[in-house]
Design an enzyme around this catalytic site. Structure first.
Site: not given
Ligand SMILES: NC(=O)c1ccc[n+]([C@@H]2O[C@H](COP(=O)([O-])OP(=O)(O)OC[C@H]3O[C@@H](n4cnc5c(N)ncnc54)[C@H](OP(=O)(O)O)[C@@H]3O)[C@@H](O)[C@H]2O)c1
Length: 336
Positions: A20-21, A57, A203, A205-206, A279-280
């Site tokens: 939920t970032w 966040y 990440g 989905l990077c 996801a948002r």
């Molecule tokens: N511990 C740490 O330091 C740290 C650092 C980073 C993340 N995290 C955690 O890990 C979680 C996941 O990482 P993340 O949010 O950075 O990135 P992620 O999961 O790699 O990517 C998320 C983004 O991908 C897109 N997306 C998701 N589902 C999709 C779909 N079905 N089709 C198209 N696009 C899609 C969305 O972007 P759009 O909405 O812009 O399209 C979404 O915001 C974070 O929310 C957080 O809880 C932790």
């Protein structure tokens, strides 16, 4: 939905966690609260019971939205993972794991999340100005007091985790881990496996690259971090997009799946792991239906590695996201 234990804490959860970032808005070009709440509730309906958030966040906003989404009956159906140890001042984020700060932060998180216990509490980044053993002792104190159930660290090196475990139990490691970001395989991941920690790969989905929906024309608005993320710039962006196209073809021909499903499955097939998927919007969770009931076989895993080596000749780590330690002004502010 596959489920997994978090270390030896007794907490069990889904192997996919909702990140939920982006829901906090900060560094993601803003947030829509109604859509965010609908997304969290849709995830729970679909069997995702782990919700990962952090105070930083949206500077409290993500935790507040999670608390609101779960109020009215959902709290007992989920496991909340949040974090501690990042502070902010005038929009600038820095590391702060001083014991007094942690004791205050946990109360702030419990209030925002509208709960009396946090299922997994994770130190967001190691604070070089506080001995790890002190931080470990404070988290153990919170566990003993019943405010948290499982203990995790995030972005920690193997040696930091080893030091931690001399003083306190440790159940989980949260680190960047996806097809394009595999740096932890050189140290933290093998350590976590030996210590029987549960890995939360963030990440998955990077940051959307592996969703399969991006092209060289994709633009990001406002404070979206992908405007500065080195993977999303120029020639590098083209290399990562070429890899996505090749992975898309492999996923379709071999398994009849999307590249997004391949990316999430890849994290789940790496052992005692959870994939954190950000996801948002509720519609972004539609591919959840594609994840269960299959595995990436050894031959396909080798082909994936070959695609990555062929397409990405100039890889770059996610290190750009690391927040700084406290500077002198912040130290003085904290002491005042
Ligand atoms: N511990 C740490 O330091 C740290 C650092 C980073 C993340 N995290 C955690 O890990 C979680 C996941 O990482 P993340 O949010 O950075 O990135 P992620 O999961 O790699 O990517 C998320 C983004 O991908 C897109 N997306 C998701 N589902 C999709 C779909 N079905 N089709 C198209 N696009 C899609 C969305 O972007 P759009 O909405 O812009 O399209 C979404 O915001 C974070 O929310 C957080 O809880 C932790």
């Amino acid at each position: 939905m596959e489920r997994i234990a978090i270390g030896s804490s007794g907490v069990r959860t889904s192997r996919i966690g909702l990140g939920t970032w982006a829901i906090g808005g900060w560094m993601w070009g803003g947030t829509d609260e109604g859509e965010s709440i609908a997304t969290i509730r849709a995830a729970v309906e679909r069997g995702v019971t782990l919700i990962d958030t952090a105070p930083v966040y949206g500077f409290g906003r993500s935790e507040e939205i999670v608390g609101r989404a779960l109020s009215g009956g959902l709290r007992d159906k989920v496991q909340i993972a949040t974090k501690v140890g990042l502070a902010w001042q005038d929009g600038k984020v820095f590391r702060d794991s001083r014991p007094e700060r942690i004791r205050k932060e946990v109360e702030d998180s419990l209030r925002r999340l509208r709960t009396d216990v946090i299922d997994l509490y994770q130190v967001h980044w190691p604070d070089p100005r506080v001995p790890i053993t002190r931080t470990a002792a404070v988290l153990d104190e919170l566990r003993e007091a019943g405010k948290i159930r499982a203990i995790g660290v995030s972005n920690y090196a193997a040696a930091d985790m080893a030091a931690w475990r001399l003083f306190s139990p440790l159940d989980a490691l949260q680190s960047p881990y996806n097809l394009f970001e595999r740096e932890i395989e050189a140290g933290p991941l093998p350590y976590a496996e030996r210590a029987q920690l549960t890995l939360l790969g963030y990440g998955a989905l990077c940051r959307g690259l592996l969703s399969g929906r991006m092209s060289a024309d994709t633009v990001f608005a406002g404070d979206d971090l992908r405007r500065h993320d080195p993977k999303f710039q120029g020639e590098r962006f083209r290399q990562y997009l070429a890899a996505v196209e090749a992975l898309k073809q492999l996923a379709r021909e071999r398994y009849g799946k999307s590249v997004l499903a391949l990316a999430v499955r890849w994290v789940l097939d790496r052992g005692r792991s959870i994939a954190l998927w950000g996801a948002r919007r509720p519609g972004q969770l539609a591919p959840l239906a594609e994840i269960d009931g299959w595995r990436i076989d050894d031959q396909a895993a080798r082909e994936i590695d070959a695609i990555l080596a062929r397409c990405i000749t100039d890889p770059v780590s996610p290190q750009f996201m690391a927040p700084p330690a406290r500077n002198l002004t912040q130290l003085e502010g904290a002491a005042a």
